[in-house]
Design an enzyme around this catalytic site. Sequence first.
Site, PDB file in Angstrom:
ATOM      1  N   ASP A  24       8.209 -16.059  -9.538  1.00 39.50           N
ATOM      2  CA  ASP A  24       7.522 -15.919 -10.795  1.00 39.50           C
ATOM      3  C   ASP A  24       7.481 -17.281 -11.397  1.00 39.50           C
ATOM      4  O   ASP A  24       8.582 -18.110 -11.416  1.00 39.50           O
ATOM      5  CB  ASP A  24       8.355 -14.964 -11.753  1.00 39.50           C
ATOM      6  CG  ASP A  24       7.878 -15.039 -13.100  1.00 39.50           C
ATOM      7  OD1 ASP A  24       6.736 -15.389 -13.370  1.00 39.50           O
ATOM      8  OD2 ASP A  24       8.285 -14.610 -13.785  1.00 39.50           O
ATOM      9  N   ASP A  28       7.368 -13.878 -16.696  1.00 40.86           N
ATOM     10  CA  ASP A  28       6.838 -12.663 -16.993  1.00 40.86           C
ATOM     11  C   ASP A  28       7.611 -11.494 -16.029  1.00 40.86           C
ATOM     12  O   ASP A  28       7.306 -10.503 -16.201  1.00 40.86           O
ATOM     13  CB  ASP A  28       5.418 -12.319 -17.041  1.00 40.86           C
ATOM     14  CG  ASP A  28       4.837 -12.503 -15.753  1.00 40.86           C
ATOM     15  OD1 ASP A  28       5.434 -12.995 -14.828  1.00 40.86           O
ATOM     16  OD2 ASP A  28       3.457 -12.372 -15.585  1.00 40.86           O
ATOM     17  N   ASP A  32       3.886 -14.746  -8.827  1.00 38.74           N
ATOM     18  CA  ASP A  32       2.524 -15.165  -9.123  1.00 38.74           C
ATOM     19  C   ASP A  32       2.158 -16.439  -8.107  1.00 38.74           C
ATOM     20  O   ASP A  32       2.973 -16.785  -7.138  1.00 38.74           O
ATOM     21  CB  ASP A  32       2.174 -15.686 -10.612  1.00 38.74           C
ATOM     22  CG  ASP A  32       3.312 -16.497 -11.003  1.00 38.74           C
ATOM     23  OD1 ASP A  32       3.675 -17.510 -10.501  1.00 38.74           O
ATOM     24  OD2 ASP A  32       3.930 -16.117 -11.903  1.00 38.74           O
ATOM     25  N   GLU A 266      -4.600  -2.625   9.478  1.00 37.78           N
ATOM     26  CA  GLU A 266      -3.478  -1.919   9.394  1.00 37.78           C
ATOM     27  C   GLU A 266      -3.683  -0.299  10.054  1.00 37.78           C
ATOM     28  O   GLU A 266      -4.770   0.343   9.498  1.00 37.78           O
ATOM     29  CB  GLU A 266      -3.177  -1.816   7.922  1.00 37.78           C
ATOM     30  CG  GLU A 266      -1.587  -0.835   7.938  1.00 37.78           C
ATOM     31  CD  GLU A 266      -1.775  -0.091   6.237  1.00 37.78           C
ATOM     32  OE1 GLU A 266      -0.812   0.200   6.000  1.00 37.78           O
ATOM     33  OE2 GLU A 266      -2.897   0.064   5.910  1.00 37.78           O
ATOM     34  N   HIS A 327       5.873  -3.963   3.533  1.00 31.24           N
ATOM     35  CA  HIS A 327       6.111  -3.537   1.956  1.00 31.24           C
ATOM     36  C   HIS A 327       5.880  -1.966   1.879  1.00 31.24           C
ATOM     37  O   HIS A 327       6.027  -1.632   0.849  1.00 31.24           O
ATOM     38  CB  HIS A 327       4.834  -4.153   1.416  1.00 31.24           C
ATOM     39  CG  HIS A 327       3.638  -3.716   1.376  1.00 31.24           C
ATOM     40  ND1 HIS A 327       2.844  -4.185   2.668  1.00 31.24           N
ATOM     41  CD2 HIS A 327       2.658  -2.874   0.920  1.00 31.24           C
ATOM     42  CE1 HIS A 327       1.863  -3.635   2.554  1.00 31.24           C
ATOM     43  NE2 HIS A 327       1.738  -3.087   1.414  1.00 31.24           N
ATOM     44  N   ASP A 328       5.850  -1.461   3.046  1.00 31.01           N
ATOM     45  CA  ASP A 328       5.748  -0.052   2.929  1.00 31.01           C
ATOM     46  C   ASP A 328       6.910   0.778   3.715  1.00 31.01           C
ATOM     47  O   ASP A 328       7.215   2.020   3.636  1.00 31.01           O
ATOM     48  CB  ASP A 328       4.417   0.556   3.669  1.00 31.01           C
ATOM     49  CG  ASP A 328       3.283   0.269   3.075  1.00 31.01           C
ATOM     50  OD1 ASP A 328       3.407   0.028   1.582  1.00 31.01           O
ATOM     51  OD2 ASP A 328       2.057   0.119   3.503  1.00 31.01           O
TER      52      ASP A 328
HETATM   53  C1  GLC Z   1      -1.701   0.719   3.008  1.00 25.92           C
HETATM   54  C2  GLC Z   1      -0.675  -0.307   2.090  1.00 25.92           C
HETATM   55  C3  GLC Z   1       0.038   0.455   1.096  1.00 25.92           C
HETATM   56  C4  GLC Z   1      -0.965   1.333   0.289  1.00 25.92           C
HETATM   57  C5  GLC Z   1      -1.944   2.152   0.719  1.00 25.92           C
HETATM   58  C6  GLC Z   1      -3.084   2.519   0.006  1.00 25.92           C
HETATM   59  O1  GLC Z   1      -0.933   1.687   3.616  1.00 25.92           O
HETATM   60  O2  GLC Z   1       0.009  -1.000   2.940  1.00 25.92           O
HETATM   61  O3  GLC Z   1       0.933  -0.302   0.095  1.00 25.92           O
HETATM   62  O4  GLC Z   1      -0.124   2.155  -0.732  1.00 25.92           O
HETATM   63  O5  GLC Z   1      -2.558   1.322   1.885  1.00 25.92           O
HETATM   64  O6  GLC Z   1      -3.773   1.396  -0.299  1.00 25.92           O
HETATM   65 MG    MG Z   2       4.676 -14.350 -13.128  1.00 26.07          MG
END
Ligand code: GLC
Ligand code: MG
Length: 532
Positions: A24, A28, A32, A266, A327-328
């Site tokens: 950041d 906030d 960013d 993906e 991130h999932d």
């Molecule tokens: C992909 C992203 C995930 C998102 C999903 C819907 O799997 O990696 O974070 O929630 O798509 O866009």
């Molecule tokens: Mg920020």
Amino acid sequence: MAQGDGNWWRDGIFYQIYPRSFQDSDGDGVGDLTGILRRLPYVKSLGVDAIWLSPIFPSPMADFGYDISDYTAIDPLFGTMADFDALLSVAHENGLKVILDLVPNHTSDQHPWFIESRSSRDNPKRDWYIWRDGKDDGSAPNNWVSEFGGSAWQFDEATGQYYYHAFLAQQPDLNWRNPQVREAIYDVMRFWLEKGVDGFRVDVIWHLIKDTEFRDNPPNPHYVEGRPPHERILTQYSTDQPDVHEVIAEMRRVTDAFHARVLIGEIYLPLHRLMAYYGNDLTGAQMPFNFALLSTFWSARAIEKIIEDYEKALPKGAWPNWVLGNHDRPRVASRVGSEQARVAAMLLLTLRGTPTLYYGDEIGMRQVTIAPEDLRDPFEKNVPGIGVGRDGCRTPMQWDSSPCAGFSGVKPWLPLPEIHVHENVVNLEADAFSILNLYKRLIAFRKQCPPLVAGTYHPIAAQGDLLIYRREYEGEAVTVALNLGAEPVALTTSTIGFGSKILVSTYLDREDERLESVLDLRGSEGVIVAPP
Ligand code: GLC
Ligand code: MG
């Protein structure tokens, strides 16, 4: 690696940044672009070649940026277009490529396209989304379910029809059978490519095309109780349709009109389905993400089998890739434990194919426990209590031991674990034997080791906790031996060569050690060995 080389992504190492959580800069509590710019020297110090940024575009943030309301602008939360331009040019000056997240399957329900589309049945953009009448009794058009829970159909009072959303109701799916939709998204791609971005990671690419007849999906006979509810039903008609490959080939033609760009997809699919995403004659994605390591049982035999099956299934000329975290999915250090996280790093960086690292894994960040009042992820909110929450792997980068970990001056959008006081970049940089220095060592080693970058893969053994393989390139070779267990193991050097030499140990303390008849591995130790 030469700049301007069209195959840079084969030799390169990718680093995923989740922008909300990296740095950041404006106080906030949310990361960013200027924050990322400030931390580029750190990224550069890792030795990686490319950064992939999760979405930074204007968004109501129902799914934290994966619900986009404007594809060609920057969300003020992350900064301005000028901030993006600055980041891109400084990254390029430092030899770092920049990959953006393209989310073409769905927009935000606040996107002007959708606002128009839902305004009337005869709006010119009506067909840009997937609208259907309900059944005679008024119920949803078919049994398709949202990945985030509940029916995938949302009834819209104003025009009396349902629209389809594979994820949240705030994420209506675009109709990719409509040529105007395709052109609109290809224009978006050109906008960023003209700016100089080096490629895209395409979100849920296997979802783009749906069955023309919208047939009911069959039930999943292998559903396991306790797993997310959407798994009760297969996605036979809602995803992975044959026509999707035509769309991907079109996307590829868009990126190929520019020099040296890469298309990453993906895709969560079984191996034989995944391979189709390389496209006919490799005209599809250059890197259909290989997520096999994200969910593997952590045993030598299981991992060797994954490698073997993947290597065998690759189409001729297709380039492999490996992913350890994103991130999932839960953090690797929590899935396999902190000791094995070091072994996992050696595995990722010695396999054949492009590795993608997830920010924070290089400092051993673990899944953070999220208190109910701190929950942010809509998946967890819709499908509570069974462990699908993704907040725990999206927590702020742990830069130092200060109260907000050097990430921000104020309370961050997701909590920091107490352990950040010890496990942070400053401390780990200072510790010569830390996981961070292991990552740096492995990356630097890989770069100057042709067998690791470009060599062939040869399985040697997978017995008990031991996984051994060799990589070979033009007469040069290295052997990798990984102890996937906590107990020490000894192996005779007959398999790897009497008189060979250790080049790297995951403990970082055995460099140049000569091996006579036995290689002793400590618990959770991996080594890269040179032949005699
Ligand atoms: C992909 C992203 C995930 C998102 C999903 C819907 O799997 O990696 O974070 O929630 O798509 O866009
Ligand atoms: Mg920020």
